[in-house]
Design an enzyme around this catalytic site. Structure first.
Site, PDB file in Angstrom:
ATOM      1  CB  VAL A 181      -0.954  -0.001   1.214  1.00  0.00           C
ATOM      2  CG1 VAL A 181      -1.680   1.341   1.325  1.00  0.00           C
ATOM      3  CG2 VAL A 181      -1.964  -1.135   1.095  1.00  0.00           C
ATOM      4  CD  GLU A 184      -2.035   0.549  -5.330  1.00  0.00           C
ATOM      5  OE1 GLU A 184      -3.175   0.967  -5.028  1.00  0.00           O
ATOM      6  OE2 GLU A 184      -1.785  -0.650  -5.596  1.00  0.00           O
ATOM      7  CG  HIS A 444       4.192  -9.339 -32.961  1.00  0.00           C
ATOM      8  ND1 HIS A 444       5.218  -9.224 -32.060  1.00  0.00           N
ATOM      9  CD2 HIS A 444       4.531  -8.574 -34.042  1.00  0.00           C
ATOM     10  CE1 HIS A 444       6.152  -8.429 -32.564  1.00  0.00           C
ATOM     11  NE2 HIS A 444       5.755  -8.022 -33.767  1.00  0.00           N
TER      12      HIS A 444
END
Length: 456
Positions: A181, A184, A444
């Site tokens: 946390v 982040e 791709h």
């Protein structure tokens, strides 16, 4: 006293899905939620949705580094407004999804047990007594507030919930805690333009990850301007005229240091939200952290009461709460074949920039078990799609059983890692070998095609 077929305490992910399911089976359901700001649960209101909304806007902000700080502050204000719009919309939608059902009554008030099958709901107007032979607890978790001098009633000290209500971007932000946390929020606020300092009490960041992965994460975040202070034990916080002074001690050198900031974020973990439930009156036992003890079918020590989501401890993710609902559904109406023991492996993602995702064993886990493994690594810079995105930092890593070619674990640190990890999870859950991903035909250019080389 009102008797109903089911009482659900907590309007979280698992609880709300269970309520709708039971209602469709003509059960009369009482949904109890203590706050009208939490309809839909933590994910929608204070967790996944608001943070990921801000993470997205922060990534866009990082591309506008030529702005003045006041311009960055205005951009941040607009991001907070957008976050509020998103959460308000979803909160109202979740409320109506249940309240509009004929067999569901939503009670907004504090729920607590008075005996083994009776719940008191304390609302602003009255106390309501509900009784049922089927009670489900889904009250989530709450932020752990450390016993630090100077944080009580300090207007500049925030939790992850209250910081997202702050309309003004702090010029300097101190984050106490270097876990998932904390990282982040560090990544997010650094991208918005704050000067961020992370104080971590241990000598290493994110100890659950391999040290090469943690080193990569730290290096990438430092390039964003985030300053890490390890072995930092915060001793007290002092309020100033327009901010705070944080005092901490280096646990190795015993040297005291200070940091000044406009805001402090306490990212010191979360614990199950059980304190006000009076579980002892219902015969429901908890462990030393306050997590409700459950069996493999999520029954508590009271056989008429179940627990789901964060309140029972373990992994705290909304998709775990949703899977808890599936286990309870099968236990009530199915063949009782689903249980906690068949859940692994479960992936998780940390939405730093770039995101970090993982499933299964780390290299360290495998070596501790003395497994014969091969470790494959791939630099994100070697992936064509990463080049087209202009996001070349990070590393992909796979742990494979050398004898059986079984995928034991995978860590992805790079763009779109939170999506690509699901493909690895699907392969592991379906018991595919590493050769399956090595030879799979991907589109791709894509980040997922890197799995061909990673598992080669």
């Amino acid at each position: 006293m009102k008797r109903v077929d089911a009482i659900i305490i907590g309007f979280g992910k698992g609880g709300k899905i269970l309520a709708a399911d039971l209602a469709k089976r003509n059960w009369e359901v009482a949904m109890v939620e203590r706050s009208d700001k939490m309809y839909g649960g933590s994910c929608i209101n204070i967790g996944c949705i608001p943070t990921k909304t801000l993470v997205h806007d922060a990534q866009l902000a990082a591309n506008r580094s030529n702005l003045s700080f006041e311009e960055k502050r205005e951009y941040y204000r607009q991001a907070i407004l957008r976050k509020d719009e998103v959460t308000s919309f979803l909160r109202e939608k979740n409320y109506k999804n249940l309240a509009d059902l004929e067999n569901v009554t939503v009670y907004t008030g504090e729920g607590s047990f008075i005996d083994s099958d009776t719940v008191r709901v304390h609302t602003e107007e009255e106390d309501i007594l509900l009784q049922s032979a089927h009670i489900f607890i889904n009250t989530g978790a709450e932020t752990v507030i450390p016993p630090l001098e100077g944080i009580q009633e300090n207007p500049y000290v925030y939790t992850s919930t209250s910081l997202m209500e702050l309309a003004d971007l702090p010029r300097r932000l101190v984050i106490v805690g270097g876990g998932y946390v904390g990282l982040e929020f560090a990544s997010m606020y650094a991208s918005f333009g704050s000067e961020v300092f992370v104080l971590e009490g241990y000598s290493e960041l994110i100890p659950r990850e391999d040290r090469d992965i943690a080193a990569q994460v730290k290096e990438v975040l430092e390039k964003k301007g985030i300053s890490f202070h390890l072995n930092a034990k915060v001793t007290h916080v002092k309020q100033r005229e327009k901010g705070v002074k944080v005092t901490y001690e280096d646990v190795l050198t015993k040297q005291k240091k200070e940091l000044e900031a406009e805001a402090v974020l306490l990212a010191t973990g979360r614990r199950p939200n059980t304190t006000e439930l009076h579980l002892d009156k219902a015969g429901v036992e908890v462990d030393e952290r306050g997590a409700i003890r459950v069996d493999e079918h999520l029954k508590t020590t009271n056989p008429h009461i179940w627990a789901l989501g964060d309140v029972k401890g373990g992994l705290q993710f909304t998709y775990i709460s949703q899977d808890d609902y599936r286990i309870i559904r099968e236990n009530l109406f199915g063949k009782k074949e689903r249980n906690l023991n068949d859940r692994e492996p479960v992936s998780y993602s940390v939405f730093i920039d770039p995101p970090l995702a993982r499933i299964g064993m780390s290299e360290e886990d495998a070596r501790k078990q003395q497994l014969d493994i091969r470790v494959n690594k791939l630099a994100v810079a070697a992936i064509p799609r990463a080049r087209t995105l202009g996001q070349t930092e990070g590393i992909f890593k796979a742990i494979i059983d050398r004898r059986t070619d079984k995928i034991l674990g995978c860590t992805l640190f790079g763009p779109e890692a939170s999506e690509v990890i699901n493909m690895v999870a699907l392969a592991m859950k379906s018991r595919q070998s590493a050769a399956f991903l090595r030879d799979f035909i991907f589109t791709h250019p894509s980040m997922s095609e890197a799995l061909n080389e990673l598992f080669g």
